[in-house]
Structure formats: C-alpha cells, structure tokens
Design an enzyme around this catalytic site. Structure first.
Site, PDB file in Angstrom:
ATOM      1  N   LYS A 123       9.051   2.834   3.955  1.00  0.00           N
ATOM      2  CA  LYS A 123       8.965   2.289   2.591  1.00  0.00           C
ATOM      3  C   LYS A 123       7.709   2.811   1.895  1.00  0.00           C
ATOM      4  O   LYS A 123       6.601   2.449   2.269  1.00  0.00           O
ATOM      5  CB  LYS A 123       8.918   0.749   2.608  1.00  0.00           C
ATOM      6  N   GLU A 147      -3.699   1.140   9.504  1.00  0.00           N
ATOM      7  CA  GLU A 147      -4.793   1.962   8.975  1.00  0.00           C
ATOM      8  C   GLU A 147      -5.207   1.291   7.678  1.00  0.00           C
ATOM      9  O   GLU A 147      -4.460   1.304   6.698  1.00  0.00           O
ATOM     10  CB  GLU A 147      -4.284   3.387   8.763  1.00  0.00           C
ATOM     11  N   CYS A 163      -9.245   5.802   1.603  1.00  0.00           N
ATOM     12  CA  CYS A 163      -9.729   4.790   2.553  1.00  0.00           C
ATOM     13  C   CYS A 163     -11.049   5.223   3.174  1.00  0.00           C
ATOM     14  O   CYS A 163     -11.855   4.395   3.553  1.00  0.00           O
ATOM     15  CB  CYS A 163      -8.680   4.517   3.619  1.00  0.00           C
ATOM     16  N   GLU A 211     -14.261  -3.122  -0.382  1.00  0.00           N
ATOM     17  CA  GLU A 211     -13.687  -1.819  -0.701  1.00  0.00           C
ATOM     18  C   GLU A 211     -13.303  -1.816  -2.185  1.00  0.00           C
ATOM     19  O   GLU A 211     -12.533  -2.661  -2.633  1.00  0.00           O
ATOM     20  CB  GLU A 211     -12.441  -1.572   0.154  1.00  0.00           C
TER      21      GLU A 211
HETATM   22  P1  NAI Z   1      -1.204  -3.161  -0.411  1.00  0.00           P
HETATM   23  O1  NAI Z   1      -1.775  -3.284   0.960  1.00  0.00           O
HETATM   24  O2  NAI Z   1      -0.648  -4.370  -1.071  1.00  0.00           O
HETATM   25  O3  NAI Z   1      -0.032  -2.048  -0.410  1.00  0.00           O
HETATM   26  C1  NAI Z   1       0.184  -1.062   0.583  1.00  0.00           C
HETATM   27  C2  NAI Z   1       1.650  -1.070   1.020  1.00  0.00           C
HETATM   28  O4  NAI Z   1       1.955  -2.334   1.602  1.00  0.00           O
HETATM   29  C3  NAI Z   1       2.661  -0.886  -0.116  1.00  0.00           C
HETATM   30  O5  NAI Z   1       3.747  -0.101   0.349  1.00  0.00           O
HETATM   31  C4  NAI Z   1       3.138  -2.300  -0.389  1.00  0.00           C
HETATM   32  O6  NAI Z   1       4.430  -2.347  -0.930  1.00  0.00           O
HETATM   33  C5  NAI Z   1       3.120  -2.893   1.006  1.00  0.00           C
HETATM   34  N1  NAI Z   1       3.017  -4.366   1.060  1.00  0.00           N
HETATM   35  C6  NAI Z   1       2.367  -5.191   0.205  1.00  0.00           C
HETATM   36  N2  NAI Z   1       2.510  -6.476   0.590  1.00  0.00           N
HETATM   37  C7  NAI Z   1       3.263  -6.477   1.717  1.00  0.00           C
HETATM   38  C8  NAI Z   1       3.754  -7.487   2.591  1.00  0.00           C
HETATM   39  N3  NAI Z   1       3.493  -8.765   2.360  1.00  0.00           N
HETATM   40  N4  NAI Z   1       4.493  -7.120   3.661  1.00  0.00           N
HETATM   41  C9  NAI Z   1       4.754  -5.822   3.909  1.00  0.00           C
HETATM   42  N5  NAI Z   1       4.325  -4.816   3.108  1.00  0.00           N
HETATM   43  C10 NAI Z   1       3.585  -5.134   2.029  1.00  0.00           C
HETATM   44  O7  NAI Z   1      -2.311  -2.510  -1.320  1.00  0.00           O
HETATM   45  P2  NAI Z   1      -2.420  -2.595  -2.933  1.00  0.00           P
HETATM   46  O8  NAI Z   1      -2.231  -3.992  -3.393  1.00  0.00           O
HETATM   47  O9  NAI Z   1      -1.522  -1.579  -3.499  1.00  0.00           O
HETATM   48  O10 NAI Z   1      -3.928  -2.161  -3.154  1.00  0.00           O
HETATM   49  C11 NAI Z   1      -4.959  -3.132  -3.080  1.00  0.00           C
HETATM   50  C12 NAI Z   1      -6.159  -2.601  -2.359  1.00  0.00           C
HETATM   51  O11 NAI Z   1      -5.809  -2.272  -1.021  1.00  0.00           O
HETATM   52  C13 NAI Z   1      -6.743  -1.318  -2.898  1.00  0.00           C
HETATM   53  O12 NAI Z   1      -7.584  -1.545  -3.973  1.00  0.00           O
HETATM   54  C14 NAI Z   1      -7.488  -0.813  -1.699  1.00  0.00           C
HETATM   55  O13 NAI Z   1      -8.718  -1.468  -1.578  1.00  0.00           O
HETATM   56  C15 NAI Z   1      -6.611  -1.219  -0.544  1.00  0.00           C
HETATM   57  N6  NAI Z   1      -5.769  -0.096  -0.112  1.00  0.00           N
HETATM   58  C16 NAI Z   1      -6.176   0.640   0.949  1.00  0.00           C
HETATM   59  C17 NAI Z   1      -5.456   1.743   1.330  1.00  0.00           C
HETATM   60  C18 NAI Z   1      -5.879   2.589   2.474  1.00  0.00           C
HETATM   61  O14 NAI Z   1      -5.510   3.742   2.537  1.00  0.00           O
HETATM   62  N7  NAI Z   1      -6.585   2.062   3.437  1.00  0.00           N
HETATM   63  C19 NAI Z   1      -4.264   2.175   0.604  1.00  0.00           C
HETATM   64  C20 NAI Z   1      -3.875   1.281  -0.465  1.00  0.00           C
HETATM   65  C21 NAI Z   1      -4.628   0.199  -0.795  1.00  0.00           C
END
Ligand code: NAI
Ligand code: MG
Length: 500
Positions: free
Chosen positions: A195, A270, A304, A402
């Site tokens: 996804k 990650e 990240c 972050e």
């Molecule tokens: P997020 O963690 O909500 O989204 C990442 C993925 O997780 C997306 O595919 C989303 O659809 C999915 N997701 C969200 N809620 C979920 C749930 N309850 N169960 C299963 N999958 C779920 O991140 P978001 O809200 O887009 O970004 C917020 C912050 O997260 C960013 O500002 C950043 O700090 C951090 N982040 C870190 C990343 C990294 O590479 N370590 C990548 C993206 C975000």
C-alpha cells in the site's frame, strides 16, 4: 469527478497515464475498489487535483491478501527456480530503466520533488534495488552444523520465504520505498500486498503495470491505493498476513505493532529520525558546508535520515552556519517540473502546515532564524523555505521532534571530549543515522563507535546503497532494509536434523 489538470510540461505518456483511469492491482487483474470509491491526488506545486485513484478498504484488502495467500500456498512461486525469479526481477529493472523519465515525471508531479533529481536518483536507484536483490534470489543458503550431541546426526539449516507480506510505505520517496520493500520480499519468494501512501499513489500504480508486463504470476504482487486508517489498518491486522513491513511515523509504527499482535505477525519498522551531523574544526569546509546543507535540504528535508541537528565546534560555528545559510538562501524553489527547480514544494498542505508550525514554535521558544523562515513568499503550492535555526536549547520541540522538512537546528559545542559530544548527539529517542565531518581518523572512528544509530556517515551524509543495511536503533525502528541483512526479515530458518 473533479476536473483534472496535468502539468503541460510532462510527456504525452505521462499525461495519458496520470489523467487515465486508475485501478487496483489484485491477483494479476486491474480492478476498481469494491465500493467503487475513489479519492483525489494533488499536485503539491499547485494544489490542483491531477488524478482520482481507487480507495481500497477492508474488502479489497481481504481480496488482495487471499490472492497473495493462494499465490504463496499453491507453491508455484516458492518452488520457481531461484534463477527464474532473478530473471523476472531483472526484467522489471529493465522496464523501470526503459520508462525512467516517465516515472520521474510521475514522481515529480505527485510528490513535488524536482524532476531533474527524480530522473537521476529516485528512478535509477529503484532499478538498481531490483537488480541487486535479484542477485540474492540464487544465494539464499543455509549452513551445515556440527552438533554437540556428536556425529550420529547430520544437521543443516535452510532459508524459506516467510509467506504473505504486507508492506506500507510513505510519500517522501514513493517509488524507491516500493523497491526497498518489494525487491527483497520477491527475491526471497514471498508474496506481497503493497500500500503506497495516500498522498503519492501514482508511481506505485505505474509500477503495478510494469510488474504485470514483466510477467510475475498473478497474486505474487498486489498493489492497493487507500488510506492508512482504513486499508493500512486492515492490512496490519489481517490474520492471513505473515509479516508486515512499515515505513512512516513512529506514532503509526506503534499502532502497527499492536495490530500485528493478533496473529503475531513478524514486524519490521523504519521510523522517524533526528539525525545529528557533527562538524569538527579540522573538517574540510568546502566539503562540510555543502555536505551538511544537503544533509538537511535534500528531498525538501523530507528524509527520515535528514541531518536535522547540526552540531558544530565553536571555532568554526559562525563559518558553517553562515555557509549553510548562504546555500539555503540561494536554493531556487519552484515546481518540480520547472527546469530551474532546485527544491520543490512539500508533499501536502498538511505537511507544509506542520513544518511551518515547527518553525513558529522554535521562534516562540527563543530560537533565531538565520535563513529562511515560516513565510515562503510563494503564492501557490506547499513551499517552505530552507531554514536555519540557532539559539536553540536541548528541550525545544524543534530539537527533540522530527520536523520532516527543510529545517535545521545549528548548535555549537566547545567540548574537546569526544564522549561528551557523542552523548549530546545521542540525546534523542531516535537512532537512525548520523554524520561526522573531520580529517582525523581517530575522531571519526570514536564517534562512529559511540553513536547509537543504524548508520554513521563520515564526511558524507545520505549515502544509500542496496548493499548497505539501513534501519534504526531505539525508536527509529525494528530490523534493517537492504543489504544481506534484510533477507533475514523475509525468510524463516528451518533446522533439519537427520539421525544417521
Ligand atoms: P504516516 O506514518 O501516517 O504514514 C505512512 C504510511 O502509513 C502511509 O502509507 C499511511 O497510509 C500509513 N498509515 C497511516 N496510519 C495507519 C494505520 N493506522 N495503520 C496502517 N497504516 C497506516 O505518516 P504521515 O502522517 O504521512 O506523516 C507524518 C510524519 O511522519 C511526518 O511528518 C514525518 O515526521 C513522519 N514520517 C516519517 C517517514 C520516514 O521515512 N521515517 C515517512 C513518512 C512520514
Ligand atoms: Mg498520518
């Protein structure tokens, strides 16, 4: 359906794909969501809707998982000669290369990043990941084991695929993150439901078409576009999924762990970071200044492993901060498809608000802005100026959390005791990466050893390679991606003991 506008700068193929009808990829078929629902995809440079994609929900997740389950359990994929898996994955890498610029345009339109960078970085690295992992398919070996019980037994281990894998990826490097996840799983003989993030679903949908064209058997790869709270959550808790691999926020990572407990699926994560870049006074300034600037500003700071805490020895602090600030001031912000673009918009209005909110909170808590700031001055699109903050203290939100945008906190140190510098660098809940800038080998090695993080770069930052394991200590995650390490997370080890 809303009117769809695709940037006139993209090629005909890209425009046709983006504005065309998008479908989920389940069991080798392109299908609508069971509900028939779709959701809009935005161009972050303009805020305009560029596409509608299917909104997968629990029912679609169930269908995709069943397809992956059948493709795994019927054994044809698992028993396929490893060399045949290598060939399929290499064919996919070829197709990615053949469509390099088209994929880069899609990525730029959907995520906002500069097209010029996507075409030399994101897409070639995606192909390289499939190629590298394709080579591992034929090298998944076990060992023979001399037993303490004596020579009456012949014992050996073998590596077998872990089964059906759910993979949930973020929006910062959409295509590359799909490759980091899919390539090792496929090399190991797993089947997958992937996804992409709801903000950036398009390159994964184009990848689904290339996977189909490459000739992977039905059900081996399934790709669902949908939201995290619905489709993502359904994947995380599904009883027929053996393993979940997630990249995203630490907050959601914790939810994944809870959801996975139902059937004790294996989990790799990650997650976030707050990585230090540490500059010693003997560092080569013509390397350290541009290097630490790119450590934070690359990919609009949405990395990240971004070097978001810049620790600089007082002797060179002003020089480094001024140098990084000058680079920040000169970076040309523009839509990713504009040939002049050096930094694109952030991925979404939510992310722009979030990052601007951090800059404002830093200012409120007493930090000084020496470059950039909360106002982009650009009317349209989710732009944030590359920003340098000084006069922070270790308790501030901007130092602890972050930000995931182009914002760096520069902090001076006067200490010459390496242990104390390392202690400050380690003062975070995260442990993803760090860089150290020095000419002194002894200092470099001492810092590398002292840092509690999965990656340490010396005189460089954000260097990734399919051969290098990547992942986090502490709350930056569980497990590793890439390298030989990742194969352990997609295989089970079986010990076979034969009484002679
Ligand atoms: P997020 O963690 O909500 O989204 C990442 C993925 O997780 C997306 O595919 C989303 O659809 C999915 N997701 C969200 N809620 C979920 C749930 N309850 N169960 C299963 N999958 C779920 O991140 P978001 O809200 O887009 O970004 C917020 C912050 O997260 C960013 O500002 C950043 O700090 C951090 N982040 C870190 C990343 C990294 O590479 N370590 C990548 C993206 C975000
Ligand atoms: Mg979220």
């Amino acid at each position: 359906m809303a009117t769809i506008t695709v940037d006139p700068r993209v090629s005909g193929n890209t425009a046709e794909f983006v504005s065309g009808r998008h479908l989920l990829y389940i069991d080798g078929q392109f299908v609508q969501a069971a509900s028939g629902k779709t959701f809009p995809v935005y161009n972050p440079a303009t805020g305009e809707v560029i596409a509608q994609v299917p909104e997968a929900d629990e029912e679609d997740v169930h269908r995709a998982v069943l397809a992956a389950r059948r493709a795994f359990d019927d054994g044809a994929w698992v028993r396929m000669a490893p060399a045949a898996r290598t060939k399929l994955m290499s064919r996919l890498a070829d197709l990615i290369e053949e469509h390099n610029d088209e994929l880069a345009e899609i990525e730029s339109l959907d995520n906002g990043k500069p097209f010029a960078i996507a075409r030399v970085n994101d897409v070639p690295k995606t192909a390289a990941m499939f190629r590298y992992m394709a080579g591992w398919a034929t090298k998944l070996t076990g060992t023979t084991l001399p037993l303490s019980a004596g020579p009456d037994f012949h014992a050996y281990t073998m590596r077998e695929p872990i089964g059906v894998v759910a993979q949930i990826i973020p929006w910062n490097l959409p295509l590359l993150m799909a490759a980091w996840k899919l390539a090792p799983a496929l090399a190991c003989g797993c089947t997958v439901v992937l996804k992409p993030a709801e903000q950036t679903p398009l390159s994964a949908l184009r990848l689904a078409q290339l996977i189909d064209e490459a000739g992977f058997p039905p059900g081996v790869v399934n790709i669902l576009t949908g939201f995290g709270e619905t489709a993502g959550a359904a994947l995380a808790k599904h009883e027929l999924v053996d393993k979940i691999a997630f990249t995203g926020s630490t907050e959601v990572g914790k939810l994944i762990v809870k959801a996975a407990a139902g059937n004790l699926k294996k989990v790799t994560l990650e997650l976030g970071g707050k990585s230090p870049a540490i500059v010693f006074p003997d560092a080569l300034m013509d390397k350290a200044i541009p290097g630490t600037a790119s450590a934070i500003f690359a990919n609009q700071g949405q990395n990240c492993s971004a070097g978001s805490r810049l620790y600089v020895h007082v002797k060179v602090f002003d020089q480094v901060v001024e140098g990084v600030g000058k680079i920040a001031d000169k970076i040309k912000l523009a839509p990713g498809l504009d040939p002049a673009c050096q930094m694109g918009p952030l991925v979404s209005d939510a992310q722009q608000r979030r990052v601007v909110g951090y800059i404002e909170s830093g200012i409120q808590e007493g930090a000084k802005v020496t470059a950039g700031g909360p106002v982009s001055g650009i009317e349209r699109g989710y732009f944030v100026r590359p920003t340098v903050l000084t006069h922070t203290n270790p308790g501030m939100k901007v130092v602890r959390e972050e930000i995931f945008g182009p914002v760096v906190c520069a902090v001076p140190f006067s200490d010459d005791d390496i242990d104390r510098i390392v202690q400050r660098a380690n003062d975070t809940i995260f442990g993803l990466a760090a860089s150290v800038w020095t000419q002194n080998l002894s200092v470099a090695h001492k810092v590398a050893r002292g840092i509690r993080a999965g990656t340490v770069w010396v005189n460089c930052h954000n260097v990734f390679d399919p051969a290098l394991p990547f992942g986090g200590y502490k709350q930056s995650g569980w497990g590793r991606e890439m390298g030989e390490e990742v194969l352990h997370h997609y295989t089970e080890v079986k010990a076979v003991t034969i009484a002679l």
